[in-house]
Scaffold this motif. Structure first.
Motif, PDB file in Angstrom:
ATOM      1  N   LYS A 214      39.174  26.920  41.129  1.00 48.41           N
ATOM      2  CA  LYS A 214      38.804  26.928  42.548  1.00 48.41           C
ATOM      3  C   LYS A 214      39.973  27.378  43.414  1.00 48.41           C
ATOM      4  CE  LYS A 214      35.377  23.429  41.705  1.00 48.41           C
ATOM      5  NZ  LYS A 214      35.225  21.989  41.464  1.00 48.41           N
ATOM      6  N   GLU A 215      41.162  27.315  42.850  1.00 49.55           N
ATOM      7  CA  GLU A 215      42.379  27.743  43.551  1.00 49.55           C
ATOM      8  C   GLU A 215      42.592  29.246  43.299  1.00 49.55           C
ATOM      9  OE1 GLU A 215      44.752  25.285  44.982  1.00 49.55           O
ATOM     10  OE2 GLU A 215      42.883  24.145  44.864  1.00 49.55           O
ATOM     11  N   PRO A 216      43.271  29.942  44.221  1.00 45.88           N
ATOM     12  CA  PRO A 216      43.656  31.326  43.919  1.00 45.88           C
ATOM     13  C   PRO A 216      44.702  31.347  42.803  1.00 45.88           C
ATOM     14  CG  PRO A 216      44.662  30.610  45.985  1.00 45.88           C
ATOM     15  CD  PRO A 216      43.744  29.509  45.540  1.00 45.88           C
ATOM     16  N   THR A 217      44.693  32.398  42.005  1.00 40.87           N
ATOM     17  CA  THR A 217      45.670  32.513  40.924  1.00 40.87           C
ATOM     18  C   THR A 217      46.187  33.944  40.824  1.00 40.87           C
ATOM     19  OG1 THR A 217      45.855  32.639  38.510  1.00 40.87           O
ATOM     20  CG2 THR A 217      43.626  32.505  39.396  1.00 40.87           C
ATOM     21  N   LEU A 218      47.459  34.054  40.509  1.00 42.03           N
ATOM     22  CA  LEU A 218      48.076  35.373  40.348  1.00 42.03           C
ATOM     23  C   LEU A 218      47.422  36.165  39.222  1.00 42.03           C
ATOM     24  CD1 LEU A 218      51.870  34.387  40.617  1.00 42.03           C
ATOM     25  CD2 LEU A 218      50.499  35.612  42.326  1.00 42.03           C
ATOM     26  N   LEU A 219      46.801  35.450  38.297  1.00 40.64           N
ATOM     27  CA  LEU A 219      46.169  36.128  37.157  1.00 40.64           C
ATOM     28  C   LEU A 219      45.098  37.113  37.621  1.00 40.64           C
ATOM     29  CD1 LEU A 219      45.734  33.217  34.556  1.00 40.64           C
ATOM     30  CD2 LEU A 219      47.455  35.026  34.570  1.00 40.64           C
ATOM     31  N   SER A 220      44.395  36.754  38.706  1.00 40.83           N
ATOM     32  CA  SER A 220      43.324  37.623  39.219  1.00 40.83           C
ATOM     33  C   SER A 220      43.882  38.947  39.733  1.00 40.83           C
ATOM     34  CB  SER A 220      42.588  36.939  40.376  1.00 40.83           C
ATOM     35  OG  SER A 220      42.306  35.614  40.066  1.00 40.83           O
ATOM     36  N   GLU A 221      45.157  38.944  40.088  1.00 40.06           N
ATOM     37  CA  GLU A 221      45.758  40.159  40.671  1.00 40.06           C
ATOM     38  C   GLU A 221      46.343  41.102  39.628  1.00 40.06           C
ATOM     39  OE1 GLU A 221      48.666  38.633  43.399  1.00 40.06           O
ATOM     40  OE2 GLU A 221      47.223  37.217  44.274  1.00 40.06           O
ATOM     41  N   GLN A 222      46.352  40.691  38.357  1.00 41.72           N
ATOM     42  CA  GLN A 222      46.958  41.534  37.320  1.00 41.72           C
ATOM     43  C   GLN A 222      46.051  42.710  36.984  1.00 41.72           C
ATOM     44  OE1 GLN A 222      50.093  40.579  36.429  1.00 41.72           O
ATOM     45  NE2 GLN A 222      49.625  39.015  37.961  1.00 41.72           N
ATOM     46  N   GLN A 223      46.675  43.900  36.838  1.00 44.55           N
ATOM     47  CA  GLN A 223      45.902  45.069  36.393  1.00 44.55           C
ATOM     48  C   GLN A 223      45.367  44.832  34.997  1.00 44.55           C
ATOM     49  OE1 GLN A 223      47.959  48.846  36.759  1.00 44.55           O
ATOM     50  NE2 GLN A 223      46.602  49.144  38.512  1.00 44.55           N
ATOM     51  N   GLU A 224      46.201  44.187  34.194  1.00 49.37           N
ATOM     52  CA  GLU A 224      45.812  43.959  32.808  1.00 49.37           C
ATOM     53  C   GLU A 224      46.313  42.583  32.407  1.00 49.37           C
ATOM     54  OE1 GLU A 224      46.267  46.675  28.827  1.00 49.37           O
ATOM     55  OE2 GLU A 224      48.107  45.950  29.749  1.00 49.37           O
ATOM     56  N   LEU A 225      45.469  41.827  31.725  1.00 46.61           N
ATOM     57  CA  LEU A 225      45.921  40.541  31.177  1.00 46.61           C
ATOM     58  C   LEU A 225      46.514  40.773  29.795  1.00 46.61           C
ATOM     59  CD1 LEU A 225      42.940  38.218  32.193  1.00 46.61           C
ATOM     60  CD2 LEU A 225      45.261  38.189  33.145  1.00 46.61           C
TER      61      LEU A 225
END
Lengths: 332, 332
Positions: A214-225
């Protein structure tokens, strides 16, 4: 300068190690102390035909040898390959290599190079390298676990010898079940350790936790995981990224504990890309390991990370295998 | 009759095997082919003092030997005991034996009998017996699993040698986790295989299923729940009893599959009271095993039930160990 005494036989003090991987083939001339005299590589995937591949490999090996002391200094050749059998010298139905079916690699190399050749699968070679030149030096009972993009492989030594199993298929720790009816694994089963503890598994866990967060995460901003990008987010304090490795480490520790309870190894040595995640993975792994392992070996198993260079480890292991070859005609 | 040729050394063609269990101690004179020449036993629990126990054991062994060929025919002594170390010859903190702490059993027997003595833990001895005289004869890589009242023990051979592990504690298959946060196990952990697959675990499962059952079940009418009484109810067609073994077999098959995926044994040999349940346990076990084992060894592992007699197996295994002893002063 003294002349050689011809009443004494001369020994050959070098071998060739060859490490065949899905992406690249690395080969090296290695001396009796495990020093790499010279090393080179080419892309495995450039050759979809096995005959062309072996011809190119032999040509390059010969060139490297001739530039570095000459053919007459080489005693034998050791080869690491996925799905390879030490008994037959064949690569057997490798899932990810370009060549299908059963490839008599050992016999082909022996015939074209005119040298004795030994072959073993990559997990066995990694463990042999750790025993010969790495963290398992001097150990008789130890485990090596390699965690990378594609999967989780392992090999253990028992009484100083590699345990290969009746059909040569031992070490499939990645396909032991850690969660009944758990995540689908590529092997067809569910809940396999590899389905969680491989780069693919890690990314899947990240995707699940991103979706649930439910919190924002830097993971969502990655081009590639990837292992690297998720670990980078951990260092930036991202809670979801930290949770991805915590969960992965917890499952890894459980799988390792089950393995250790039956093997009671002196050490478990971790190799492969996943170890780059460092403390984010290793701390929860260790806690989970000590929680689940049988009480009489709690705090008795050394857990180590390989001290060998990733690009050298398996050519070194392949070279170590070469020293054991006594017979030219090992394979049919 | 020809005289003995004194220029030729004479060999001793018999050994003594001793099997120490919580309830009884069995000992036998065994010849070079594994024939039991004579066998006797007494109750272990009659002796709470270790010195009195060892004195009584030696007295009885000497009596048996003297009645059956004499002391001069005996080469050495092999001993099976719970929590025993082959390296030190000690019983170390056995949970269920009457003697606490570290007992230098091997040295005590050697000093009082005046014979070379070898010691090993019960799981190792059971596997050695199967290799010497039972289902594992001729095999190099195999597993023996023993399931009885108290627990689930195991030992495996790798490359023809017993795998004992760095501290001698290998084989704790019973304490691998098959269900995360599952049933409480006596070892302190949760979800251990032994918590489900032992007589105690079976009874616990029966109690749970009786409580949950809406149908009447013969199990409720039993004076005592045991492997035997539950199996008897299965033969009478009781659905709850059948479900008790089905569930137990399913979990056992999963634990065995995880073990086989890392070991790739030629065979898994089952021993102990639990095998008396026959098809009610073994059929669901086999189905679950083949479902969960890694695909490249599916249908490649022989699953066998011991052909040795329960009352003879471990004295035979102990005698097999005795043949290997070369040194009188093996233990300090």
């Amino acid at each position: 300068m003294e002349k050689k005494d011809e009443s004494i036989d001369q020994i050959k003090t070098r071998v060739v190690g060859i490490d065949i991987r899905v992406d690249r083939t690395t080969f090296a001339v290695v001396d009796i102390r495990g020093e790499i005299v010279a090393q080179d590589y080419f892309l495995t995937s450039d050759y979809t035909d096995i005959n062309e591949y072996v011809a190119a490999l032999c040509e390059r090996v010969v060139a490297l040898v001739e530039e570095n002391g000459g053919y007459e200094t080489i005693r034998s050749v050791g080869v690491s390959a996925p799905s390879a059998s030490a008994v037959t010298g064949c690569i057997e139905n490798a899932a990810n290599l370009p060549w299908k079916g059963v490839i008599p690699l050992g016999a082909m190399l022996r015939d074209q190079l005119g040298l004795a050749v030994a072959v073993a699968n990559d997990a066995h070679i990694t463990a042999l390298s750790e025993k010969s030149y790495g963290s398992a030096h001097g150990m008789k009972d130890f485990v090596v676990i390699s965690i990378s993009h594609g999967g989780l492989g392992s090999c253990f030594f028992s009484n100083g010898q590699p345990h290969l199993g009746f059909n040569g298929f031992a070490g499939e720790l990645g396909h032991t079940c850690v969660e009944l009816n758990g995540r689908q694994c590529g092997c067809g089963n569910k809940g396999c350790l590899e389905a969680y503890c491989s780069e693919k598994g890690l990314i899947k866990t990240a995707e699940e936790l991103i979706a649930a967060s439910k919190e924002p995460t830097l993971l969502s901003e990655q081009q590639e995981l990837s292992i690297k990008t998720i670990a980078d987010c951990c260092y930036k304090g991202d809670k979801v990224a930290i949770e991805v490795f915590r969960k992965t480490g917890e499952i890894l520790g459980l799988g390792m504990a089950n393995y250790a309870s039956v093997l009671n190894p002196e050490a478990i040595i971790l190799t492969g890309d996943m170890t780059q995640a460092g403390k984010w993975l290793l701390k929860p792994m260790r806690a989970s390991f000590e929680e689940h392992v049988f009480h009489n070996i709690k705090n008795k198993t050394r857990i180590l990370v390989s001290i060998l260079k990733e690009g050298e480890r398996d050519v070194l292991g392949a070279s170590a295998l070469a020293w054991d070859v006594k017979e030219y005609s090992l394979f049919k």
